[in-house]
Design an enzyme around this catalytic site. Structure first.
Site, PDB file in Angstrom:
ATOM      1  N   TYR A 154      28.318  62.374  23.877  1.00  0.00           N
ATOM      2  CA  TYR A 154      29.040  61.112  23.706  1.00  0.00           C
ATOM      3  C   TYR A 154      29.509  60.576  25.064  1.00  0.00           C
ATOM      4  O   TYR A 154      29.321  59.400  25.382  1.00  0.00           O
ATOM      5  CB  TYR A 154      30.236  61.316  22.766  1.00  0.00           C
ATOM      6  CG  TYR A 154      31.043  60.060  22.595  1.00  0.00           C
ATOM      7  CD1 TYR A 154      30.565  59.028  21.789  1.00  0.00           C
ATOM      8  CD2 TYR A 154      32.256  59.888  23.251  1.00  0.00           C
ATOM      9  CE1 TYR A 154      31.288  57.856  21.648  1.00  0.00           C
ATOM     10  CE2 TYR A 154      32.984  58.724  23.111  1.00  0.00           C
ATOM     11  CZ  TYR A 154      32.493  57.708  22.311  1.00  0.00           C
ATOM     12  OH  TYR A 154      33.194  56.545  22.188  1.00  0.00           O
ATOM     13  N   GLN A 193      10.248  55.007  27.361  1.00  0.00           N
ATOM     14  CA  GLN A 193      10.732  56.387  27.359  1.00  0.00           C
ATOM     15  C   GLN A 193      12.252  56.394  27.317  1.00  0.00           C
ATOM     16  O   GLN A 193      12.872  57.442  27.191  1.00  0.00           O
ATOM     17  CB  GLN A 193      10.261  57.108  28.627  1.00  0.00           C
ATOM     18  CG  GLN A 193       8.753  57.181  28.732  1.00  0.00           C
ATOM     19  CD  GLN A 193       8.328  57.561  30.150  1.00  0.00           C
ATOM     20  OE1 GLN A 193       8.239  58.722  30.492  1.00  0.00           O
ATOM     21  NE2 GLN A 193       8.086  56.566  30.975  1.00  0.00           N
ATOM     22  N   ASN A 194      12.862  55.224  27.459  1.00  0.00           N
ATOM     23  CA  ASN A 194      14.324  55.136  27.515  1.00  0.00           C
ATOM     24  C   ASN A 194      14.927  55.173  26.116  1.00  0.00           C
ATOM     25  O   ASN A 194      14.319  54.714  25.154  1.00  0.00           O
ATOM     26  CB  ASN A 194      14.745  53.843  28.216  1.00  0.00           C
ATOM     27  CG  ASN A 194      14.203  53.774  29.641  1.00  0.00           C
ATOM     28  OD1 ASN A 194      13.907  54.801  30.243  1.00  0.00           O
ATOM     29  ND2 ASN A 194      14.065  52.574  30.161  1.00  0.00           N
ATOM     30  N   HIS A 216      10.992  58.342  22.835  1.00  0.00           N
ATOM     31  CA  HIS A 216      11.973  59.428  22.760  1.00  0.00           C
ATOM     32  C   HIS A 216      13.134  59.114  21.824  1.00  0.00           C
ATOM     33  O   HIS A 216      14.187  59.733  21.918  1.00  0.00           O
ATOM     34  CB  HIS A 216      12.506  59.749  24.165  1.00  0.00           C
ATOM     35  CG  HIS A 216      11.455  60.305  25.080  1.00  0.00           C
ATOM     36  ND1 HIS A 216      11.281  59.889  26.379  1.00  0.00           N
ATOM     37  CD2 HIS A 216      10.498  61.251  24.862  1.00  0.00           C
ATOM     38  CE1 HIS A 216      10.273  60.557  26.925  1.00  0.00           C
ATOM     39  NE2 HIS A 216       9.780  61.382  26.030  1.00  0.00           N
ATOM     40  N   CYS A 229      21.013  62.859   9.689  1.00  0.00           N
ATOM     41  CA  CYS A 229      21.553  64.083   9.107  1.00  0.00           C
ATOM     42  C   CYS A 229      20.482  65.175   9.130  1.00  0.00           C
ATOM     43  O   CYS A 229      19.362  64.962   8.660  1.00  0.00           O
ATOM     44  CB  CYS A 229      22.004  63.834   7.666  1.00  0.00           C
ATOM     45  SG  CYS A 229      22.494  65.363   6.825  1.00  0.00           S
ATOM     46  N   CYS A 283      27.486  64.028   7.862  1.00  0.00           N
ATOM     47  CA  CYS A 283      26.963  63.194   6.778  1.00  0.00           C
ATOM     48  C   CYS A 283      27.864  63.355   5.553  1.00  0.00           C
ATOM     49  O   CYS A 283      28.621  64.334   5.439  1.00  0.00           O
ATOM     50  CB  CYS A 283      25.557  63.681   6.458  1.00  0.00           C
ATOM     51  SG  CYS A 283      24.733  62.854   5.097  1.00  0.00           S
ATOM     52  N   CYS A 297      26.902  64.366   2.878  1.00  0.00           N
ATOM     53  CA  CYS A 297      26.454  65.606   2.238  1.00  0.00           C
ATOM     54  C   CYS A 297      27.022  66.832   2.949  1.00  0.00           C
ATOM     55  O   CYS A 297      26.809  67.960   2.510  1.00  0.00           O
ATOM     56  CB  CYS A 297      24.929  65.681   2.194  1.00  0.00           C
ATOM     57  SG  CYS A 297      24.147  66.283   3.708  1.00  0.00           S
TER      58      CYS A 297
END
Ligand code: ZN
Length: 249
Positions: free
Chosen positions: A70, A104-105, A122, A130, A151, A153
């Site tokens: 992140y 490819q980015n 990619h 999930c 998720c 679930c």
């Protein structure tokens, strides 16, 4: 000898005469948007251990790994804006002169610029998936304050980009092969060709008879091997000049 001093004018003429133009982009297309490259002196792998992208490591340390991913990716990418090179490619497509972009980015910048036929070799950073049930969640819907994101679930959500130890999505791979087959002109922008298997796509295009145009700030793995016309410039300045010569504004 590679054509070290190709005139941009010559390239514009070839693009003008092309029947199926495909662009192939890499990190060098996005550095001008503030996206750090993975490799090289200021690259991400100089600061972070590549294991953050390793699937096994991710499964074993999801919260820790998600926090790093992140920080390193989503925060930067969320605010990044396309640069002149991305916009130029979007305009070429809108004018009917560019059939597809293989990138490819994972930074979503071709989409942000308005390009439509983008093959994300990619994956991307718009979606998460999930690992239990396969449900996709847009990144915008995810609460990153509670790591790792899960998720409904209960399954672990993974970024929808390719980790080490994962295959290239079959759809992207096939679409890229199709482009390498169909392109009569193939435009390499801001990529050195060292990443496998993505780096092979321009080589396949060359084998299938495409004229290879390369725009890079320095000669690459491609330059002496497959490049027909080499423009040694930044992506944004080269693409802006090409568009001007094609009278696309
Ligand atoms: Zn699920």
């Amino acid at each position: 000898m590679p054509k070290m001093k190709t005139e941009v004018k010559q390239v514009a003429e070839i693009i003008k005469g092309s029947k199926h133009l495909t662009a192939f982009t890499g990190a060098g297309t996005s550095v001008e948007s503030g996206i750090p490259p993975f490799r090289g002196e200021n690259g991400i792998w100089n600061k972070y251990d590549p294991q953050i992208f390793d699937l096994e490591y991710f499964m074993a340390h999801p919260a820790e790994d998600w926090k790093l991913i992140y920080e390193v990716f989503y925060k930067t990418i969320r605010n990044a804006q396309p640069n002149a090179a991305h916009y130029a490619l979007a305009k070429l497509e809108a004018e009917g002169r560019l059939q597809a972009i293989i990138t490819q980015n994972i930074d979503n910048l071709h989409y942000k610029a308005g390009s439509r036929n983008v093959i994300e070799f990619h994956g991307n950073t718009r979606q998460t998936v999930c690992l239990e049930c396969g449900k996709m969640y847009p990144v915008a819907q995810i609460d990153f304050s509670d790591m790792p994101p899960r998720c409904s679930c209960g399954g672990l959500l993974k970024p929808d980009f390719v980790f080490f130890g994962e295959p290239i999505p079959s759809g992207a791979l096939q679409a890229s092969y199709d482009e390498a087959q169909n392109a009569d002109v193939f435009l390499i922008i801001g990529t050195t060709g060292v990443i496998y298997p993505a780096g092979q796509i321009p080589v396949l295009a060359k084998q299938n008879g495409a004229t290879i145009i390369e725009i890079n700030v320095a000669p690459s793995e491609y330059t002496n091997r497959i490049t027909d016309l080499f423009i040694e410039q930044k992506a944004s300045s080269a693409m802006t000049k090409i568009l001007n010569l094609l009278n696309i504004t």
